[in-house]
Design a protein around this motif. Sequence first.
Motif, PDB file in Angstrom:
ATOM      1  N   GLY A  77       0.800  -1.202  -0.097  1.00 20.48           N
ATOM      2  CA  GLY A  77      -0.021   0.121   0.093  1.00 20.48           C
ATOM      3  C   GLY A  77       0.821   1.232  -0.037  1.00 20.48           C
ATOM      4  O   GLY A  77       0.151   2.361  -0.258  1.00 20.48           O
ATOM      5  N   GLY A  78       2.121   1.274   0.260  1.00 29.00           N
ATOM      6  CA  GLY A  78       2.943   2.495   0.359  1.00 29.00           C
ATOM      7  C   GLY A  78       2.882   3.238  -0.891  1.00 29.00           C
ATOM      8  O   GLY A  78       2.832   2.579  -1.989  1.00 29.00           O
ATOM      9  N   ASP A  79       3.379   4.386  -0.942  1.00 28.09           N
ATOM     10  CA  ASP A  79       3.935   5.110  -2.073  1.00 28.09           C
ATOM     11  C   ASP A  79       5.005   4.473  -2.983  1.00 28.09           C
ATOM     12  O   ASP A  79       4.822   4.748  -4.028  1.00 28.09           O
ATOM     13  CB  ASP A  79       4.496   6.648  -1.729  1.00 28.09           C
ATOM     14  CG  ASP A  79       3.096   7.600  -1.325  1.00 28.09           C
ATOM     15  OD1 ASP A  79       2.085   6.895  -1.015  1.00 28.09           O
ATOM     16  OD2 ASP A  79       3.121   8.741  -0.881  1.00 28.09           O
ATOM     17  N   ILE A  84      -5.427  -0.709  -2.447  1.00 29.72           N
ATOM     18  CA  ILE A  84      -6.118   0.629  -2.493  1.00 29.72           C
ATOM     19  C   ILE A  84      -5.251   1.589  -2.643  1.00 29.72           C
ATOM     20  O   ILE A  84      -4.303   1.831  -1.869  1.00 29.72           O
ATOM     21  CB  ILE A  84      -6.908   0.911  -1.172  1.00 29.72           C
ATOM     22  CG1 ILE A  84      -7.754  -0.324  -1.028  1.00 29.72           C
ATOM     23  CG2 ILE A  84      -7.949   2.019  -1.556  1.00 29.72           C
ATOM     24  CD1 ILE A  84      -8.863  -0.558  -2.103  1.00 29.72           C
ATOM     25  N   ARG A  85      -5.168   2.192  -4.120  1.00 25.72           N
ATOM     26  CA  ARG A  85      -3.988   3.515  -4.474  1.00 25.72           C
ATOM     27  C   ARG A  85      -4.619   4.699  -3.572  1.00 25.72           C
ATOM     28  O   ARG A  85      -5.803   4.655  -3.066  1.00 25.72           O
ATOM     29  CB  ARG A  85      -4.200   3.622  -5.816  1.00 25.72           C
ATOM     30  CG  ARG A  85      -3.690   2.424  -6.539  1.00 25.72           C
ATOM     31  CD  ARG A  85      -3.965   2.406  -8.144  1.00 25.72           C
ATOM     32  NE  ARG A  85      -3.285   1.174  -8.671  1.00 25.72           N
ATOM     33  CZ  ARG A  85      -3.676   0.033  -8.666  1.00 25.72           C
ATOM     34  NH1 ARG A  85      -4.605  -0.356  -7.983  1.00 25.72           N
ATOM     35  NH2 ARG A  85      -2.866  -1.034  -9.343  1.00 25.72           N
ATOM     36  N   MET A  86      -3.892   5.600  -3.348  1.00 20.22           N
ATOM     37  CA  MET A  86      -3.748   6.748  -2.691  1.00 20.22           C
ATOM     38  C   MET A  86      -5.142   7.685  -3.171  1.00 20.22           C
ATOM     39  O   MET A  86      -5.508   8.606  -2.396  1.00 20.22           O
ATOM     40  CB  MET A  86      -2.616   7.507  -2.360  1.00 20.22           C
ATOM     41  CG  MET A  86      -1.266   6.628  -1.598  1.00 20.22           C
ATOM     42  SD  MET A  86      -1.933   6.622   0.112  1.00 20.22           S
ATOM     43  CE  MET A  86      -0.460   5.707   0.665  1.00 20.22           C
ATOM     44  N   SER A 110       0.139  -0.895   8.094  1.00 19.76           N
ATOM     45  CA  SER A 110      -0.152  -0.471   6.978  1.00 19.76           C
ATOM     46  C   SER A 110       0.315   0.915   6.785  1.00 19.76           C
ATOM     47  O   SER A 110       0.012   1.814   7.232  1.00 19.76           O
ATOM     48  CB  SER A 110      -1.710  -0.478   6.575  1.00 19.76           C
ATOM     49  OG  SER A 110      -1.922   0.086   5.432  1.00 19.76           O
ATOM     50  N   ALA A 111       0.988   1.305   5.474  1.00 20.82           N
ATOM     51  CA  ALA A 111       1.419   2.586   5.089  1.00 20.82           C
ATOM     52  C   ALA A 111       0.748   2.927   3.814  1.00 20.82           C
ATOM     53  O   ALA A 111       1.046   3.840   3.136  1.00 20.82           O
ATOM     54  CB  ALA A 111       2.916   2.418   4.668  1.00 20.82           C
ATOM     55  N   GLY A 112      -0.546   1.942   3.722  1.00 20.31           N
ATOM     56  CA  GLY A 112      -1.361   2.691   2.433  1.00 20.31           C
ATOM     57  C   GLY A 112      -2.350   3.465   2.928  1.00 20.31           C
ATOM     58  O   GLY A 112      -2.255   4.454   3.775  1.00 20.31           O
ATOM     59  N   HIS A 113      -3.443   3.541   2.018  1.00 22.72           N
ATOM     60  CA  HIS A 113      -4.622   4.343   2.181  1.00 22.72           C
ATOM     61  C   HIS A 113      -5.047   4.484   3.652  1.00 22.72           C
ATOM     62  O   HIS A 113      -5.647   3.713   4.096  1.00 22.72           O
ATOM     63  CB  HIS A 113      -5.550   4.109   1.304  1.00 22.72           C
ATOM     64  CG  HIS A 113      -6.597   5.216   0.829  1.00 22.72           C
ATOM     65  ND1 HIS A 113      -7.294   5.643   1.823  1.00 22.72           N
ATOM     66  CD2 HIS A 113      -7.128   5.824  -0.153  1.00 22.72           C
ATOM     67  CE1 HIS A 113      -8.137   6.537   1.463  1.00 22.72           C
ATOM     68  NE2 HIS A 113      -7.848   6.502   0.158  1.00 22.72           N
ATOM     69  N   SER A 114      -4.650   5.516   4.226  1.00 20.28           N
ATOM     70  CA  SER A 114      -5.112   5.724   5.831  1.00 20.28           C
ATOM     71  C   SER A 114      -6.669   5.997   5.824  1.00 20.28           C
ATOM     72  O   SER A 114      -7.107   5.220   6.930  1.00 20.28           O
ATOM     73  CB  SER A 114      -4.497   7.130   6.329  1.00 20.28           C
ATOM     74  OG  SER A 114      -4.867   8.164   5.776  1.00 20.28           O
TER      75      SER A 114
END
Length: 328
Positions: A9-11, A62-64, A96-100
């Motif tokens: 999930g991260g950038d 899930i993209r930002m 998770s570093a993805g979509h908060s």
Amino acid sequence: MRIAIDAMGGDFGPKPIIEGVVQSLKEKDFEAYLVGDESKIKQLLPAELHDKVRFINSEDFIRMDESATEALKRKESTIYKSIELLRNGEVDAVVSAGHSGASMSLATLRIGRIKGIRRPAIITFMPTIKKQYALVLDVGANVDCDAHNLYQFGLMGEVYAKVVLEKENVTIGLLSNGEEESKGNSVTKEAFGMLKESFPNFVGNVEGGDIFKGDVDVIVTDGFIGNIVLKTSEGAAEVITTLIKQEIQNSGILQKLGAMLLKPVFKTLKKSIDYAEYGGAPLLGINGCVIIAHGKSNPKAIKNAIFQAIRYVENDVTNKIKESLKVH
């Protein structure tokens, strides 16, 4: 200790996340559940660590730039599968570093809130001149809050400061546009009375600049203002660092020599304002441990976010909040 990590999930994709997991596995004894495209993440993980890892295959994430509501529909996504592992008791925490927004929505709806807590809050760590962190919440979970929400944020922040940071006599402040009791809007004025009545160590209103003085342990605000404070602080730290570098580069030989002598000081300063040092922001108020890491997290940040999760679970924060609700 079993921790699910959203590996996609991260950038910057899975690479810094897996590197952070590798670093953390070398320092702490836990079992990592890596949720992501198994064919990609396996290549990034040293073979000698495979016995400490479980792979949960998921090629969707899930993209930002997508809506948080997308996560509720896409049950094969990395964050959905991670949250389900926690919901089913297969892991003890999620990082998770993805979509908060997706992480928060799924945690709230699939795991549920602690009974009595109206809204969860994201808590973050702000550096201070006293070389200790001040806790600020909420920094993004709730754009609109009422006075009772702010009161409960104070309660959860106090618990976290006591059990995880091991602080005694935790002081609580309410972020406002002035220190006087008369300052603030209708919501903060009402919250002021509730906090004052319930917490002996409530210091009253604090202004934005007071966050960094280190005189107040927990600062309460709504998610709209808190997120602006957080992003402004990160931006200011980055600008100051850049300006110092530019001034050194454009200066004379004596100034450059002086800068070299001060290099250890600059290194310490950079460490104190680096978000990677604390790793992630716990989502307080849900029935489990979810750590929301920065989208731009480097391996060090991921490692420390995992360590945050371990401390959260070891200190039984969720049940400590439940106990505090009975007292207040």
